[in-house]
Enzyme design. Structure first.
Site, mmCIF file in Angstrom:
data_model
loop_
_atom_site.group_PDB
_atom_site.id
_atom_site.type_symbol
_atom_site.label_atom_id
_atom_site.label_comp_id
_atom_site.label_asym_id
_atom_site.label_seq_id
_atom_site.Cartn_x
_atom_site.Cartn_y
_atom_site.Cartn_z
ATOM 1 N N ASP A 1 0.809 -1.223 0.000
ATOM 2 C CA ASP A 1 0.000 0.000 0.000
ATOM 3 C C ASP A 1 0.841 1.270 0.000
ATOM 4 O O ASP A 1 0.292 2.366 -0.117
ATOM 5 C CB ASP A 1 -0.918 0.032 1.227
ATOM 6 C CG ASP A 1 -2.005 -1.021 1.182
ATOM 7 O OD1 ASP A 1 -2.229 -1.595 0.095
ATOM 8 O OD2 ASP A 1 -2.633 -1.275 2.227
ATOM 9 N N ARG B 1 -5.841 -0.057 2.337
ATOM 10 C CA ARG B 1 -6.662 -0.112 3.557
ATOM 11 C C ARG B 1 -6.836 1.281 4.155
ATOM 12 O O ARG B 1 -7.935 1.690 4.494
ATOM 13 C CB ARG B 1 -6.008 -1.052 4.557
ATOM 14 C CG ARG B 1 -6.766 -1.221 5.860
ATOM 15 C CD ARG B 1 -6.006 -2.134 6.793
ATOM 16 N NE ARG B 1 -5.890 -3.473 6.248
ATOM 17 C CZ ARG B 1 -6.809 -4.422 6.418
ATOM 18 N NH1 ARG B 1 -7.892 -4.165 7.127
ATOM 19 N NH2 ARG B 1 -6.636 -5.627 5.909
#
Length: 494
Positions: A241, A286
């Site tokens: 990420d 996320r």
């Protein structure tokens, strides 16, 4: 993360200089073990390094965290530059090195490459022959320890959860996805892990993982320091990420963006082939929407990108439904990219308090939710649509790293090796402003890296997609000096 008795985090090691120069240095073994012996640096006679003096970095080389400054600004925070040290000594004799490597957390492109390059770097540059892989993440240090290996040449080592590594074993693992060492979430027990390190005679620990893993690495280092052990702990930051702070980017990110293009292209082809068709792609992210943002910018086929850092709403003027309807009426099709953490505040709160073994919140599937919401809305509007939903998450995580990430993984691994051999410990290797550095654990774990939607990159995305900002008319966002975002009811003039 559970631990019998968590050691206190030591204070940062700060070196001040003239003109506002601040070096946030990394710990050294000699900080708590005085009078350590040193040994001749094998690189002084290594053909790859000994020919040209410039291959070495100077002991005082440092890298600034901030490169855009004004003429009257102080010199600011710096980090120690990583690389082969110019001085003619190291703090480990090659024959005495007992190194181990562990991979933790979720899969990410490049894990095997980092493992390979740590092994090959230790072997080819420093002549280290004893390297172990810990199987199954942090709990592999102390789980399944039921059988001894009397023939392995490592007295007292347990056999079931270790892999003996050498250049031949790791020769072509960079061509595979995943990790040959296995991984897991959680399982961090500081005392048991350090007991295992001490019992096995390990004196260099290389820990590959994300922010939670690096927090665990910091606790391991602190316990090792408390016990006065001559053990270097080096981290290699891993998060697909790209949500680890300070560093320019994490390994695997370029590959993830590249692979995301395939899913976006498929969604675009589908959407163009049907009347009033929406191609919806859910990507990883996320808490941070970097993959979605960069994949959108690279694609040029995306009409709307939704990320956790930029709240959006569905109904009413300026909402997502209004924008979708406009795009379908004008173009007959559209592509939406949404990060997995986007829009969670719009969903039911029933699962928000649940976490996985790494302490991450378990998110609801925003892709399925928004797909159904779009279908329900246009069904009520009596406007027929087609919607194609693509979720390539695990396909992206499991692929081998691309050429760019392979090079990056090599440099990260070698930086960690050079640092550990030079006696540094409690650090993570990472790229800062294009230079490889050694960063103290406390800076890596202090917060998460997030997209700043008041930054120019988000403005570039909005201009590329021509999507609305989804900011309510009464809300204005600005960034303070630390890059954090604040919300005001009145517009701020810069």
């Amino acid at each position: 993360m559970a631990s019998a008795a968590l050691p206190e985090i030591s204070k940062p090691k700060i070196v001040d200089g003239p003109g506002g120069y601040v070096l946030e240095d990394v710990p050294h073994l000699t900080d708590y073990i005085p009078d350590l012996p040193t040994y001749p640096n094998p690189l002084q006679d290594n053909p790859a390094y000994s020919v040209v003096k410039q291959y070495f970095v100077h002991v005082d080389d440092s890298v600034p965290q901030k490169v855009v400054v004004h003429k009257d600004d102080p010199k600011g925070i710096h980090f120690r530059r990583a690389g082969a040290r110019q001085k003619a000594c190291v703090y480990f004799h090659s024959d005495d090195v007992h190194a181990c490597i562990v991979t933790c957390g979720g899969l990410c492109p490049g894990l095997n490459t980092v493992v390979r390059e740590i092994v090959c770097g230790l072997h080819h540059m420093y002549g280290v022959k004893k390297v172990l892989g810990i199987d199954g993440g942090y709990k592999g240090f102390y789980a399944k320890n039921t059988e001894l290996d009397p023939e392995g040449g490592y007295k007292g080592f347990y056999a079931k959860n270790i892999v003996y590594l050498n250049p031949k074993v790791v020769n072509d693992i960079h061509k595979r996805g995943g990790t040959i060492l296995g991984t897991s979430r959680g399982g961090h027990d500081t005392s048991k892990i350090v007991d295992s390190i001490q019992d096995r005679g390990i004196n260099q620990v290389y820990i590959i993982g994300g922010d939670g893993t690096q927090r665990g690495a910091a606790l391991i280092f602190e316990e090792i320091r408390r016990r006065g052990l001559k053990v270097s702990v080096a981290g290699i930051p891993k998060t697909i990420d790209n949500d680890i702070p300070v560093i320019d980017k994490s390994f695997g990110f370029d590959t993830a963006v590249e692979e995301a293009q395939r899913a976006i292209n498929a969604a675009h082809v589908e959407s163009e082939s049907f009347e009033n068709c929406i191609g919806l792609v859910k990507l990883m992210g996320r808490y941070s929407g970097f993959i979605a943002m960069y994949a959108t910018l690279a694609s040029r086929d995306v009409d709307c990108c939704l990320i956790p850092e930029s709240p959006f709403y569905l109904e009413g003027p300026g909402g997502l439904f209004e924008y979708i309807e406009k795009r379908l009426k004008e173009d007959g099709h559209m592509v939406i990219v949404i990060a997995e953490g986007a829009g969670q505040e719009l969903l039911s709160q029933s699962i928000q308090s649940t976490t996985d073994a790494s302490g991450n919140k378990l998110l609801q599937d925003v892709g399925l939710w928004i797909s159904q919401s779009i279908k329900d809305h246009f069904s009520k509007q009596k406007m027929p649509i087609n919607l194609k939903y693509i979720d390539p998450t695990y396909m992206i995580r499991a692929v081998p790293s691309n050429a760019s990430d392979n090079v990056y993984c090599t440099l990260l691994a070698q930086s960690a090796v050079h640092g550990a051999m030079a006696g540094y410990t409690g650090f993570t290797s990472g790229l800062v402003n294009g230079r490889h550095t050694c960063i103290p654990f406390n800076r890596i774990i202090e917060k998460q890296n997030k997209v700043v939607i008041t930054d120019r990159m988000w403005a570039r995305l909005l201009s590329s997609t021509n999507q609305p900002s989804f900011l309510r008319p009464s809300t204005n966002l600005f960034s303070n000096e630390n890059g954090s975002q604040k919300s005001l009811d009145k517009r701020v003039t810069h």
